[in-house]
Design a protein around this motif. Structure first.
Motif, PDB file in Angstrom:
ATOM      1  N   ILE A  80       3.972   8.825  -5.005  1.00  0.00           N
ATOM      2  CA  ILE A  80       4.422   7.998  -6.127  1.00  0.00           C
ATOM      3  C   ILE A  80       3.216   7.284  -6.720  1.00  0.00           C
ATOM      4  O   ILE A  80       2.359   6.781  -6.003  1.00  0.00           O
ATOM      5  N   SER A  81       3.154   7.237  -8.055  1.00  0.00           N
ATOM      6  CA  SER A  81       1.923   6.826  -8.730  1.00  0.00           C
ATOM      7  C   SER A  81       2.114   5.804  -9.831  1.00  0.00           C
ATOM      8  O   SER A  81       1.209   5.596 -10.639  1.00  0.00           O
ATOM      9  N   SER A  82       3.268   5.156  -9.897  1.00  0.00           N
ATOM     10  CA  SER A  82       3.479   4.119 -10.902  1.00  0.00           C
ATOM     11  C   SER A  82       4.415   3.063 -10.342  1.00  0.00           C
ATOM     12  O   SER A  82       5.202   3.344  -9.415  1.00  0.00           O
ATOM     13  N   ALA A  86       7.703   3.540  -7.896  1.00  0.00           N
ATOM     14  CA  ALA A  86       7.652   2.946  -6.557  1.00  0.00           C
ATOM     15  C   ALA A  86       8.919   2.178  -6.212  1.00  0.00           C
ATOM     16  O   ALA A  86       9.346   2.178  -5.047  1.00  0.00           O
ATOM     17  N   GLU A  87       9.533   1.532  -7.191  1.00  0.00           N
ATOM     18  CA  GLU A  87      10.628   0.598  -6.890  1.00  0.00           C
ATOM     19  C   GLU A  87      11.808   1.228  -6.169  1.00  0.00           C
ATOM     20  O   GLU A  87      12.285   0.667  -5.171  1.00  0.00           O
ATOM     21  N   PRO A  88      12.336   2.391  -6.603  1.00  0.00           N
ATOM     22  CA  PRO A  88      13.482   2.939  -5.856  1.00  0.00           C
ATOM     23  C   PRO A  88      13.137   3.328  -4.420  1.00  0.00           C
ATOM     24  O   PRO A  88      13.980   3.236  -3.526  1.00  0.00           O
ATOM     25  N   ILE A 390       3.654   8.952   0.238  1.00  0.00           N
ATOM     26  CA  ILE A 390       2.306   8.460  -0.044  1.00  0.00           C
ATOM     27  C   ILE A 390       2.371   7.591  -1.292  1.00  0.00           C
ATOM     28  O   ILE A 390       2.727   8.058  -2.382  1.00  0.00           O
ATOM     29  N   VAL A 391       2.049   6.315  -1.129  1.00  0.00           N
ATOM     30  CA  VAL A 391       2.063   5.373  -2.246  1.00  0.00           C
ATOM     31  C   VAL A 391       0.633   5.239  -2.769  1.00  0.00           C
ATOM     32  O   VAL A 391      -0.221   4.638  -2.116  1.00  0.00           O
ATOM     33  N   HIS A 425       6.598  -8.353  -4.240  1.00  0.00           N
ATOM     34  CA  HIS A 425       7.815  -8.391  -5.037  1.00  0.00           C
ATOM     35  C   HIS A 425       7.608  -7.743  -6.407  1.00  0.00           C
ATOM     36  O   HIS A 425       8.571  -7.417  -7.086  1.00  0.00           O
ATOM     37  N   HIS A 426       6.361  -7.614  -6.820  1.00  0.00           N
ATOM     38  CA  HIS A 426       6.035  -6.948  -8.071  1.00  0.00           C
ATOM     39  C   HIS A 426       5.231  -5.694  -7.722  1.00  0.00           C
ATOM     40  O   HIS A 426       4.179  -5.786  -7.100  1.00  0.00           O
ATOM     41  N   TYR A 427       5.722  -4.549  -8.141  1.00  0.00           N
ATOM     42  CA  TYR A 427       5.139  -3.300  -7.654  1.00  0.00           C
ATOM     43  C   TYR A 427       3.869  -2.905  -8.402  1.00  0.00           C
ATOM     44  O   TYR A 427       3.245  -1.908  -8.096  1.00  0.00           O
ATOM     45  N   GLN A 428       3.479  -3.741  -9.402  1.00  0.00           N
ATOM     46  CA  GLN A 428       2.192  -3.516 -10.050  1.00  0.00           C
ATOM     47  C   GLN A 428       1.030  -3.870  -9.122  1.00  0.00           C
ATOM     48  O   GLN A 428      -0.072  -3.345  -9.265  1.00  0.00           O
TER      49      GLN A 428
END
Length: 498
Positions: A80-82, A86-88, A390-391, A425-428
């Motif tokens: 996952i690349s954004s 990522a959130e789900p 892989i994050v 809490h913020h996936y950025q």
């Protein structure tokens, strides 16, 4: 009769295996996996990763999407690349991706009995609870504040003497040594010495665990003598634990209180249940203690130091930012004393600098891998059980949809208009991971990075050696369990306090 029964049993096993293969093949045909590059036989997509996998995976994501499927040997993987992708995975379905894959190095280094690499379940929850409440609680971290101050004061003293002599300093080496001393004293209760030389072992573990080792995906191709390294580590931990147990007996119960190191705290749990009310009762034995200590050492040895070095390098490359940070320190702290940890909440621009360093130079660009516990469907894609997640935080932190077009520029001011915190809490911005597998030592890491960076910037001006221009500083990366600068940072300090 017996031979006939054995033959029948063998045929049944063979038929079961054939049926299993047919079922697996049929199942895979009906799965809707995320798009991704076509894998080769046996090795899958391993050959594509290169020396800087985070960059390779970012480029592949531009072609195949922010949710991408790979095959690493015979292991299915999802990349996952954004932040949106990522959130789900990391929030909605966090529980399903809360486990860790088994890799060869962790088996030999009993890491599966610790916290960082153990599978998700009752034992992991108990160990994390101990670490969170006993090792990384605010009260415990506060007891180590004088220790941090002493070691940081020692580093400033060395740099001040170098400044008086007009010497060029290996900044990477000096910061690394100070961080090791803090880690040794917190975890083991002693300074670095020849008895407990853990650095070489930790570096070996970093290499074995951090790299995409082919033996983890194709076990028959193992090329490392891991058993030899693990035996050395085991003997060393036995010596450390024996010394603490003997000291506890001599002192009639140990250090008794706030100055206990991590070994003392963990050994106190070997004589009691982790959770007496749980249906599954767990004790901490010596192997568990070794595993948790190894987690602590490997997590602390290099990560904070690496972030400090990247941050200082970026400040040297950007004199405007360095000047603004020094002006804030001068206003808040003054020039007649050194920075104290109590000053940190008032240093807003320092906080922006550290956030930007985490974004642009994440210590763990791919975070630690997750593993799916069961089959699941996300955004219309099937994710099989035992898939490796892989994050690519390195790519997430450069998403132009979040960070604007100048994503490669070191610009702390960008955070003045973006309400992002590092708690996951913020996936950025997730340098410490997020959810159940988020790093419990985050606050310790943040405190160490901020106080050391503040001290080095407040106490010294920095000049690059041999007339090097700021933008000529080599910022090449070296990939591993932590992503450090490929070359040591060298600079000439000048003391600036009164």
């Amino acid at each position: 009769m017996t031979s006939i029964m054995l033959l029948q049993s063998g045929l049944l096993v063979l038929l079961a295996c054939i049926w299993s293969l047919i079922s697996a093949s049929s199942k895979s045909k009906h799965q809707t996996l995320p798009p991704g590059p076509r894998p080769l036989p046996i090795i899958g997509n391993l050959h594509m990763l290169g020396n800087l996998p985070h960059r390779t995976l970012q480029n592949l994501a531009k072609q195949y999407g922010d949710i991408m499927s790979l095959r690493l040997g015979n292991v299915p993987a999802i990349v996952i690349s954004s932040p949106k992708a990522a959130e789900p995975f990391l929030k909605t379905h966090d529980t399903n991706f809360a486990s860790r894959p088994k890799i060869q190095a962790t088996e030999y280094f009993y890491c599966t009995k610790g916290m960082a690499f153990s599978e998700y379940g009752p034992y992991w929850r108990h160990v994390r609870k101990i670490c969170t409440l006993q090792l990384f609680c605010p009260a415990k971290l506060e007891t180590f504040a004088p220790l941090r101050k002493e070691e940081l004061g020692g580093l400033v003293g060395k740099l001040k003497r170098a400044a008086e002599e007009g010497e060029v300093v290996d900044v990477s080496e000096k910061i690394g040594e100070m961080n090791e001393d803090i880690t040794y004293r917190m975890v083991l209760g002693c300074k670095r010495d020849d008895r407990f030389d853990l650095k070489a072992i930790v570096e070996e573990i970093f290499f074995l665990v951090g790299a995409f080792n082919i033996s983890d995906f194709i076990p028959s191709l193992s090329a490392f003598d891991i058993q030899k390294v693990s035996k050395t580590a085991d003997q060393l931990w036995d010596k450390i634990i024996d010394d603490h147990e003997q000291a506890a007996e001599t002192k009639g119960g140990g250090k008794q209180g706030q100055h206990e190191d991590f070994v003392d705290v963990l050994l106190s749990f070997t004589k009691q249940l982790l959770n007496p009310n749980d249906e599954q009762v767990h004790f901490l034995d010596r192997e568990n203690v070794k595993a948790i200590l190894l987690d602590m050492i490997t997590a602390a040895f290099d990560t904070s130091a690496t972030t400090i070095i990247w941050s200082l390098a970026e400040l040297m490359r950007h004199p405007r930012i360095m000047k603004r940070l020094q002006e804030e320190l001068q206003t808040v702290v003054g020039m007649d004393r050194m920075v104290e940890e109590s000053d940190l909440p008032n240093l807003d621009y320092l906080d922006l600098v550290v956030k930007e360093s985490f974004r642009l130079h994440p210590v763990a660009p791919l975070l630690d891998p997750h593993e799916s516990i069961k089959d699941i469907t996300i955004d219309g894609y099937d994710v099989p059980k035992k898939s490796r997640l892989i994050v690519n935080f390195w790519s997430i932190a450069r998403d132009p949809n979040v960070w604007s077009e100048n994503v490669e520029e070191f610009c702390p001011e960008r955070f003045t208009n973006i309400n992002v915190y590092r708690q996951g809490h913020h996936y950025q911005l997730i340098p410490f991971g997020t959810g159940r597998r988020g790093c419990p030592g985050m606050q310790l890491g943040l405190t160490t990075v901020r106080i050391v960076l503040a001290q080095l910037v407040h106490c010294f001006n920095w000049e690059l050696p041999n007339g090097m221009l700021p933008l000529d500083l080599d910022m090449t990366e070296k990939f591993g369990l932590s992503m450090s600068m490929a070359k040591h940072l060298l600079a000439k300090p000048t003391f600036r306090l009164m």
